[in-house]
Design a protein around this motif. Sequence first.
Motif, mmCIF file in Angstrom:
data_model
loop_
_atom_site.group_PDB
_atom_site.id
_atom_site.type_symbol
_atom_site.label_atom_id
_atom_site.label_comp_id
_atom_site.label_asym_id
_atom_site.label_seq_id
_atom_site.Cartn_x
_atom_site.Cartn_y
_atom_site.Cartn_z
ATOM 1 N N ALA A 169 0.425 -1.677 -0.183
ATOM 2 C CA ALA A 169 0.195 0.133 -0.068
ATOM 3 C C ALA A 169 1.187 1.088 -0.284
ATOM 4 N N TRP A 170 1.914 1.166 -0.888
ATOM 5 C CA TRP A 170 2.887 2.268 -1.191
ATOM 6 C C TRP A 170 2.764 2.917 -2.346
ATOM 7 N N PRO A 171 2.268 4.445 -2.746
ATOM 8 C CA PRO A 171 2.215 4.612 -3.849
ATOM 9 C C PRO A 171 3.183 4.774 -4.898
ATOM 10 N N GLN A 172 3.794 3.540 -4.663
ATOM 11 C CA GLN A 172 5.173 3.787 -6.035
ATOM 12 C C GLN A 172 5.087 1.964 -6.379
ATOM 13 N N VAL A 173 3.963 0.761 -5.458
ATOM 14 C CA VAL A 173 3.950 -0.056 -5.812
ATOM 15 C C VAL A 173 2.502 -0.534 -6.288
ATOM 16 N N LEU A 174 1.665 0.452 -6.038
ATOM 17 C CA LEU A 174 0.444 -0.209 -5.588
ATOM 18 C C LEU A 174 -0.245 -0.154 -7.427
ATOM 19 N N PRO A 175 -0.087 0.109 -8.582
ATOM 20 C CA PRO A 175 0.081 0.879 -9.597
ATOM 21 C C PRO A 175 0.133 -0.883 -10.076
ATOM 22 N N GLN A 176 0.719 -1.336 -9.437
ATOM 23 C CA GLN A 176 1.584 -3.199 -10.173
ATOM 24 C C GLN A 176 0.057 -3.876 -9.428
ATOM 25 N N GLN A 199 -6.064 6.279 -6.345
ATOM 26 C CA GLN A 199 -5.866 5.380 -7.340
ATOM 27 C C GLN A 199 -6.832 4.155 -7.630
ATOM 28 N N ALA A 200 -7.538 3.241 -6.024
ATOM 29 C CA ALA A 200 -8.821 3.297 -6.939
ATOM 30 C C ALA A 200 -10.349 3.738 -7.123
ATOM 31 N N ARG A 201 -10.324 4.944 -7.297
ATOM 32 C CA ARG A 201 -10.850 5.948 -7.619
ATOM 33 C C ARG A 201 -11.263 5.639 -9.375
ATOM 34 N N THR A 202 -9.707 6.114 -9.402
ATOM 35 C CA THR A 202 -9.764 6.173 -10.905
ATOM 36 C C THR A 202 -10.181 4.639 -11.671
ATOM 37 N N ARG A 203 -9.626 3.790 -10.996
ATOM 38 C CA ARG A 203 -10.421 2.161 -11.419
ATOM 39 C C ARG A 203 -10.975 1.468 -11.311
ATOM 40 N N GLY A 204 -12.221 2.562 -10.644
ATOM 41 C CA GLY A 204 -13.717 1.883 -9.963
ATOM 42 C C GLY A 204 -13.556 1.231 -8.725
ATOM 43 N N LEU A 205 -12.813 0.734 -8.258
ATOM 44 C CA LEU A 205 -12.884 -0.012 -7.032
ATOM 45 C C LEU A 205 -13.080 0.551 -5.889
ATOM 46 N N ARG A 206 -13.680 0.243 -5.661
ATOM 47 C CA ARG A 206 -14.060 0.562 -3.348
ATOM 48 C C ARG A 206 -13.009 -0.093 -2.785
ATOM 49 N N LEU A 207 -12.419 1.102 -1.476
ATOM 50 C CA LEU A 207 -11.687 -0.006 -0.822
ATOM 51 C C LEU A 207 -11.487 -0.062 0.911
#
Length: 512
Positions: free
Chosen positions: A41-48, A88-96
């Motif tokens: 859950a770190w910004p640089q790791v999140l995309p992958q 990043q979750a919001r951009t992908r349409g995911l809930r958290l």
Amino acid sequence: MAAHAATREMPRYVSENGRHALFVDGAPYSIMAAQLHNSSAWPQVLPQALDQVEALHANTVEAPVYWEQFEPEPGRYDYTNIDALIAQARTRGLRLALLWFGTWKNGQMHYVPDWIKRDRATYPRMLDANGVPVDVLSPHAQTNRDVDSRAFAALMRHLRKVDEGTYTVILVQVQNEPGAIGTVRDHGEAGERAFREQVPEAVARALSKPAGTWTEVFGPGAAEAFSAYANAVYIEQVAAAGKAEYPLPLYVNTWLRYKGKIHPGLDYPSGGATWNVFDLWRVVTPSIDFIGTDIYTSDYNEYTKVVDQYARPDNPAWVSETGFEAATAPYHFYVLGKGGLGFSVFGIDGNEDTPENRAATEAYAAAFGLLTPMQRMLASAAFEGRLQAAVEKPGTPQQDLRFGPWQARVSFGAPMWGDAPAILPGTPDHAGRVLVVQLEPEVFLVTGFQGRVEFQRDTTDGKYGQLLKVEQGRYVDGKWRTVRWLNGDETDYGLNFRVRDPYVLKVTVGTH
């Protein structure tokens, strides 16, 4: 976006007549979650990591918030990670669903800020029976409660600021598998003093226990019950502080007391919300909406036993974590059949490319991909008691689901076409499962894997049942769309569901 957000309702947990639901955007929501590895859950790791969440067709991400990162100095908060998660979750349409790694993480204090770890005088730790400190903050120290409460309140206050109205974050877990590894209870001065006191009158009364000290009331289980009370009271203070800032639904997860595991503090964290102290936990945690289970087994009897223990009139079926393996995927259906809130699989990102991990990915992508498009309908049906499931039990290849005069007979091990053998063999991997939803008195939605479904009717009223229409289709934007009708050979031998390429059937039955 602003206009759409204005129409959204805040997520809320609803419990009525022994049934439970998480409402998101004003309607029941079925959680199909992928939980990231602890350090993802770190910004640089999140995309992958989020790429892999999407590959599973999950609708929700479970991701940690690290107290050590969030509050690097007393009273100074770093929102970098949480803001990246939401964006990043919001951009992908995911809930958290956010996981607060605060005082506890798996029965220890590894995610506590280092300024707390270095200052044992101000922030005391638990002591074992020999007076040796263990790696857990003492739940009896008000300084510990206050500092965690302050940090959690700051987190919730920030969520209200950046997410209210959009509600990317729908759920928050308070702590992670709380309890103590290394001792059954705290033997520090405050802990010893509290252990000698009377069990609080309200607790004894709620549990139908007599008055007395912890030892007098709970006997051999006194130390564990005492720890459960201390931990639950601590977490209630933290949760209440957070809800005062932003009242999202809150839950606690549980490192389970598995079969044969009888030593609290050694086999499992002492004082967590295990089944033997569950009632005590619920008495003193009104700010915790429900309690989840972290189930790391694929044994049918053990898995279903745990789900059944926690699926109660005062608590929903909710698998807050389970192992990322193909063998655990069928139990998602079992939870839904219990009217559960949902299911979350742990550690889906950054794994080695092994046959086992490929099989897990395939199993969960197929299951979530099948159910996510119709999750709203499933959630409503589960909440209203219109959804039933059959999950294959080794040695029991046939089950019956009853809906009034109608019965759905589910068989595992029958061929895709033709008569079934007299003795069904079951499936090779015991992964068969079927969901049946009653849409109307004589209209059913049916789907699943490696199962055959045959509708039968009680004929005591002189009427016989028959299939009138079998539609294959899918849900698009919450609406059913028919692709084709099935008939003839495709329905003469029951409704059969394959290992791969699952589909959904809308079945209309009638009488003659």
